[in-house]
Design a protein around this motif. Sequence first.
Motif, mmCIF file in Angstrom:
data_model
loop_
_atom_site.group_PDB
_atom_site.id
_atom_site.type_symbol
_atom_site.label_atom_id
_atom_site.label_comp_id
_atom_site.label_asym_id
_atom_site.label_seq_id
_atom_site.Cartn_x
_atom_site.Cartn_y
_atom_site.Cartn_z
ATOM 1 N N LEU A 140 0.636 5.101 1.771
ATOM 2 C CA LEU A 140 -0.717 5.539 2.121
ATOM 3 C C LEU A 140 -1.145 4.984 3.482
ATOM 4 O O LEU A 140 -1.755 5.695 4.291
ATOM 5 C CB LEU A 140 -1.712 5.139 1.031
ATOM 6 C CG LEU A 140 -1.521 5.834 -0.325
ATOM 7 C CD1 LEU A 140 -2.452 5.224 -1.363
ATOM 8 C CD2 LEU A 140 -1.726 7.330 -0.216
ATOM 9 N N ILE A 141 -0.825 3.734 3.741
ATOM 10 C CA ILE A 141 -1.155 3.138 5.043
ATOM 11 C C ILE A 141 -0.441 3.910 6.156
ATOM 12 O O ILE A 141 -1.031 4.207 7.198
ATOM 13 C CB ILE A 141 -0.789 1.636 5.069
ATOM 14 C CG1 ILE A 141 -1.714 0.858 4.129
ATOM 15 C CG2 ILE A 141 -0.867 1.082 6.495
ATOM 16 C CD1 ILE A 141 -1.249 -0.556 3.827
ATOM 17 N N GLY A 142 0.815 4.245 5.916
ATOM 18 C CA GLY A 142 1.568 5.014 6.903
ATOM 19 C C GLY A 142 0.964 6.376 7.178
ATOM 20 O O GLY A 142 1.038 6.882 8.303
ATOM 21 N N GLN A 143 0.352 6.979 6.176
ATOM 22 C CA GLN A 143 -0.299 8.272 6.374
ATOM 23 C C GLN A 143 -1.562 8.144 7.219
ATOM 24 O O GLN A 143 -1.889 9.030 7.997
ATOM 25 C CB GLN A 143 -0.651 8.905 5.020
ATOM 26 C CG GLN A 143 0.560 9.369 4.250
ATOM 27 C CD GLN A 143 0.206 9.853 2.852
ATOM 28 O OE1 GLN A 143 -0.956 9.910 2.455
ATOM 29 N NE2 GLN A 143 1.225 10.204 2.085
ATOM 30 N N VAL A 144 -2.267 7.024 7.046
ATOM 31 C CA VAL A 144 -3.521 6.819 7.767
ATOM 32 C C VAL A 144 -3.271 6.272 9.172
ATOM 33 O O VAL A 144 -3.897 6.700 10.138
ATOM 34 C CB VAL A 144 -4.449 5.841 6.993
ATOM 35 C CG1 VAL A 144 -5.676 5.492 7.797
ATOM 36 C CG2 VAL A 144 -4.833 6.430 5.662
ATOM 37 N N GLU A 145 -2.371 5.325 9.269
ATOM 38 C CA GLU A 145 -2.128 4.619 10.524
ATOM 39 C C GLU A 145 -0.620 4.444 10.722
ATOM 40 O O GLU A 145 -0.065 3.384 10.417
ATOM 41 C CB GLU A 145 -2.832 3.258 10.481
ATOM 42 C CG GLU A 145 -2.865 2.503 11.775
ATOM 43 C CD GLU A 145 -3.680 3.186 12.843
ATOM 44 O OE1 GLU A 145 -3.179 3.298 13.961
ATOM 45 O OE2 GLU A 145 -4.809 3.620 12.549
ATOM 46 N N PRO A 146 0.065 5.487 11.216
ATOM 47 C CA PRO A 146 1.527 5.455 11.315
ATOM 48 C C PRO A 146 2.090 4.277 12.121
ATOM 49 O O PRO A 146 3.202 3.837 11.860
ATOM 50 C CB PRO A 146 1.877 6.788 11.988
ATOM 51 C CG PRO A 146 0.723 7.671 11.704
ATOM 52 C CD PRO A 146 -0.478 6.770 11.653
ATOM 53 N N GLU A 147 1.338 3.767 13.077
ATOM 54 C CA GLU A 147 1.825 2.667 13.915
ATOM 55 C C GLU A 147 1.625 1.294 13.253
ATOM 56 O O GLU A 147 2.166 0.303 13.728
ATOM 57 C CB GLU A 147 1.126 2.691 15.280
ATOM 58 C CG GLU A 147 1.359 3.975 16.064
ATOM 59 C CD GLU A 147 2.835 4.242 16.338
ATOM 60 O OE1 GLU A 147 3.553 3.290 16.702
ATOM 61 O OE2 GLU A 147 3.264 5.399 16.165
ATOM 62 N N ALA A 148 0.853 1.229 12.195
ATOM 63 C CA ALA A 148 0.557 -0.049 11.535
ATOM 64 C C ALA A 148 1.780 -0.528 10.753
ATOM 65 O O ALA A 148 2.637 0.257 10.355
ATOM 66 C CB ALA A 148 -0.632 0.108 10.597
ATOM 67 N N ASP A 149 1.842 -1.820 10.526
ATOM 68 C CA ASP A 149 2.919 -2.399 9.718
ATOM 69 C C ASP A 149 2.496 -2.317 8.251
ATOM 70 O O ASP A 149 1.971 -3.273 7.676
ATOM 71 C CB ASP A 149 3.174 -3.847 10.135
ATOM 72 C CG ASP A 149 4.400 -4.451 9.455
ATOM 73 O OD1 ASP A 149 4.884 -3.876 8.446
ATOM 74 O OD2 ASP A 149 4.859 -5.501 9.926
ATOM 75 N N GLY A 150 2.691 -1.148 7.658
ATOM 76 C CA GLY A 150 2.284 -0.910 6.277
ATOM 77 C C GLY A 150 2.915 -1.864 5.298
ATOM 78 O O GLY A 150 2.320 -2.211 4.277
ATOM 79 N N TYR A 151 4.116 -2.334 5.593
ATOM 80 C CA TYR A 151 4.821 -3.258 4.706
ATOM 81 C C TYR A 151 4.029 -4.554 4.537
ATOM 82 O O TYR A 151 3.803 -5.020 3.430
ATOM 83 C CB TYR A 151 6.216 -3.529 5.270
ATOM 84 C CG TYR A 151 7.122 -4.247 4.318
ATOM 85 C CD1 TYR A 151 7.804 -3.543 3.328
ATOM 86 C CD2 TYR A 151 7.285 -5.619 4.384
ATOM 87 C CE1 TYR A 151 8.636 -4.194 2.437
ATOM 88 C CE2 TYR A 151 8.112 -6.280 3.496
ATOM 89 C CZ TYR A 151 8.785 -5.564 2.529
ATOM 90 O OH TYR A 151 9.601 -6.222 1.644
ATOM 91 N N VAL A 152 3.587 -5.112 5.644
ATOM 92 C CA VAL A 152 2.831 -6.369 5.597
ATOM 93 C C VAL A 152 1.399 -6.120 5.134
ATOM 94 O O VAL A 152 0.844 -6.897 4.341
ATOM 95 C CB VAL A 152 2.852 -7.062 6.980
ATOM 96 C CG1 VAL A 152 1.907 -8.256 7.025
ATOM 97 C CG2 VAL A 152 4.272 -7.506 7.313
ATOM 98 N N LEU A 153 0.790 -5.035 5.587
ATOM 99 C CA LEU A 153 -0.591 -4.755 5.216
ATOM 100 C C LEU A 153 -0.743 -4.454 3.721
ATOM 101 O O LEU A 153 -1.774 -4.788 3.132
ATOM 102 C CB LEU A 153 -1.137 -3.603 6.057
ATOM 103 C CG LEU A 153 -1.304 -3.937 7.542
ATOM 104 C CD1 LEU A 153 -1.646 -2.692 8.339
ATOM 105 C CD2 LEU A 153 -2.346 -5.025 7.743
ATOM 106 N N ALA A 154 0.278 -3.871 3.115
ATOM 107 C CA ALA A 154 0.217 -3.636 1.664
ATOM 108 C C ALA A 154 0.122 -4.966 0.919
ATOM 109 O O ALA A 154 -0.649 -5.094 -0.038
ATOM 110 C CB ALA A 154 1.438 -2.838 1.206
#
Length: 192
Positions: A140-154
Amino acid sequence: MNAVANPRRERVDAARNRVKILAAAASIVAAHGVEGLSMADVAAAAGVGVGTLYRRFGDRSGLAYALIDEREREFQEAFIEGPPPLGPGAGALERMRAFLHALTDRTVEQLDLLLMAETASPFARFGGAYAAYHAHLSMLIGQVEPEADGYVLADALLAPLAAPLLAHRMRECGVTPERVKSGLDDLVAGFA
């Protein structure tokens, strides 16, 4: 051999014992809380040997996970294929918010069992359910903010829902589930 294609079948007597054991354990937890859950009492109430319990569940935390399992399956089904906004069909931000609210409720509902299970060993929390939550939020993070580090933010989004932290905040500091949800909403809003 592929375990999914050819699942190991449980013997009929083992399945019957599992049902009796989980019913006995649930009854003990309902009557005496998690603190009252002893392997010997569960075995006696279920009419099985203590060795059967240890072979089947390993220890009290394994038994706690088994008690948690049914509710966990329902929760995962809801966010994987249930109706929106928790399930597919809503926007990613809306789904993140719905997921975190539902996970807060689900954690509070079985907090004492999760507390026992998650504190059994240093990495006990990071089993199958956590991996599913993490993958879902990362997506979901990747869908909203593709450049963000979704792995760490999750991990950052899941951290406030660790059973030991949530139990401490609720019981020692008076934090309510609504306040936790509000704080998670603030974190999710940062992705907008």
